[in-house]
Design a protein around this motif. Sequence first.
Motif, mmCIF file in Angstrom:
data_model
loop_
_atom_site.group_PDB
_atom_site.id
_atom_site.type_symbol
_atom_site.label_atom_id
_atom_site.label_comp_id
_atom_site.label_asym_id
_atom_site.label_seq_id
_atom_site.Cartn_x
_atom_site.Cartn_y
_atom_site.Cartn_z
ATOM 1 N N SER A 172 0.843 -1.200 0.000
ATOM 2 C CA SER A 172 0.000 0.000 0.000
ATOM 3 C C SER A 172 0.875 1.245 0.000
ATOM 4 O O SER A 172 0.567 2.247 -0.653
ATOM 5 C CB SER A 172 -0.935 -0.008 1.212
ATOM 6 O OG SER A 172 -0.257 0.394 2.368
ATOM 7 N N ALA A 173 2.001 1.161 0.719
ATOM 8 C CA ALA A 173 2.904 2.310 0.760
ATOM 9 C C ALA A 173 3.583 2.509 -0.590
ATOM 10 O O ALA A 173 3.762 3.643 -1.039
ATOM 11 C CB ALA A 173 3.948 2.109 1.850
ATOM 12 N N PHE A 226 -1.342 12.023 2.383
ATOM 13 C CA PHE A 226 -1.494 10.626 2.798
ATOM 14 C C PHE A 226 -2.327 10.542 4.065
ATOM 15 O O PHE A 226 -2.387 11.482 4.851
ATOM 16 C CB PHE A 226 -0.128 10.005 3.095
ATOM 17 C CG PHE A 226 0.714 9.802 1.875
ATOM 18 C CD1 PHE A 226 0.137 9.795 0.619
ATOM 19 C CD2 PHE A 226 2.076 9.619 1.983
ATOM 20 C CE1 PHE A 226 0.907 9.605 -0.510
ATOM 21 C CE2 PHE A 226 2.859 9.437 0.861
ATOM 22 C CZ PHE A 226 2.269 9.429 -0.385
ATOM 23 N N GLU A 227 -2.940 9.389 4.255
ATOM 24 C CA GLU A 227 -3.563 9.113 5.550
ATOM 25 C C GLU A 227 -3.408 7.640 5.857
ATOM 26 O O GLU A 227 -3.266 6.816 4.953
ATOM 27 C CB GLU A 227 -5.051 9.510 5.555
ATOM 28 C CG GLU A 227 -5.949 8.569 4.810
ATOM 29 C CD GLU A 227 -7.430 8.884 4.990
ATOM 30 O OE1 GLU A 227 -7.758 9.691 5.859
ATOM 31 O OE2 GLU A 227 -8.217 8.307 4.250
ATOM 32 N N GLU A 228 -3.426 7.327 7.148
ATOM 33 C CA GLU A 228 -3.328 5.943 7.555
ATOM 34 C C GLU A 228 -4.582 5.231 7.075
ATOM 35 O O GLU A 228 -5.687 5.720 7.279
ATOM 36 C CB GLU A 228 -3.220 5.841 9.078
ATOM 37 C CG GLU A 228 -2.874 4.452 9.545
ATOM 38 C CD GLU A 228 -2.745 4.349 11.057
ATOM 39 O OE1 GLU A 228 -3.039 5.354 11.735
ATOM 40 O OE2 GLU A 228 -2.368 3.280 11.530
ATOM 41 N N GLY A 236 -1.813 -0.207 6.543
ATOM 42 C CA GLY A 236 -0.884 0.620 5.792
ATOM 43 C C GLY A 236 -1.344 2.044 5.579
ATOM 44 O O GLY A 236 -1.905 2.660 6.461
ATOM 45 N N VAL A 237 -1.106 2.514 4.385
ATOM 46 C CA VAL A 237 -1.321 3.927 4.109
ATOM 47 C C VAL A 237 -2.114 4.052 2.817
ATOM 48 O O VAL A 237 -2.167 3.123 2.014
ATOM 49 C CB VAL A 237 0.054 4.642 3.997
ATOM 50 C CG1 VAL A 237 0.821 4.189 2.791
ATOM 51 C CG2 VAL A 237 -0.093 6.147 3.997
#
Lengths: 137, 146
Positions: free
Chosen positions: B12-13, B49-51, B73-74
């Motif tokens: 995801s990152a 970005f957000e968690e 993830g992010v």
Amino acid sequence: MINMFDKIDFYKKALDYAWKRNEVISNNIANADTPGYKAKDLNFKAFLQAYLNDQNNLELITTDKRHIKAEQSSGTSTKDRAIEILDSSFQMRLDGNTVDIEQEMGKLLQNSLYFDGVSLQLSREINKWKTVIKEGR
Amino acid sequence: MGMFDAINISASALHAQRVRMDVIAQNIANANTTRTEDGTPYRRKIVVFEERKRSFGDILNEKLNASSDTYAGVRVKAIIEDTSPFKKVYDPTHPDSDQNGYVNYPNVDIVTEMVNMIEASRAYEANVTAMNITKSMITRIFEIGK
């Protein structure tokens, strides 16, 4: 009598811990650029404690709804509480993010070596029992 | 805890950082675009970005397995526009110049974009490393008892 799987169970817990910690650290690295994200880590002591608590989770059997139940932690796993937010606000960036990428990479490496070590020990333990079962042949 | 959770987190990152690279490339490509569809100069875009919150499936899983410690993830929360003012350049010969001879150029600063690009690529590398470490841990599991 000794339980032949006691030691294996113990290594299993240690592997579980390293496995979970890998996830937590990966999540920190993934969120290295997320505003407001706080770095987390897994507390070994609390994690093991949670395991022991889960093991000794003896529930009182009640036959009537008026019976008093034993004090229980409600549903949520105690393992959750082992995840702690790191107190690193002194190095917080302007966007509120506290992930220190160098530290996280170091931890990741440490954790994987720890994992390798424990799994090697576990293999040896299993092989020992194999030797016993095969009567040394 | 699922076997491939950590890999999914790193993936995801990687995805998020790649989106960031795309946006940076878009900014650099349009550094001199003085006329967009709206008639205004190009506005610099920023990725936020957000968690990543857990999906319905994750939460259902958690209820079934009585463990509530999954990470996801992010993710890219939004792509917003930088509202800082446009760069004014005096160039009366330009077709988009105003009556005083000034042209509004996009608020893209090439140096900032390059720095952000390096940062995104390093973050990408860090996540690849994390993924490789997870991989080595998984292969190690298969060797237990050998």
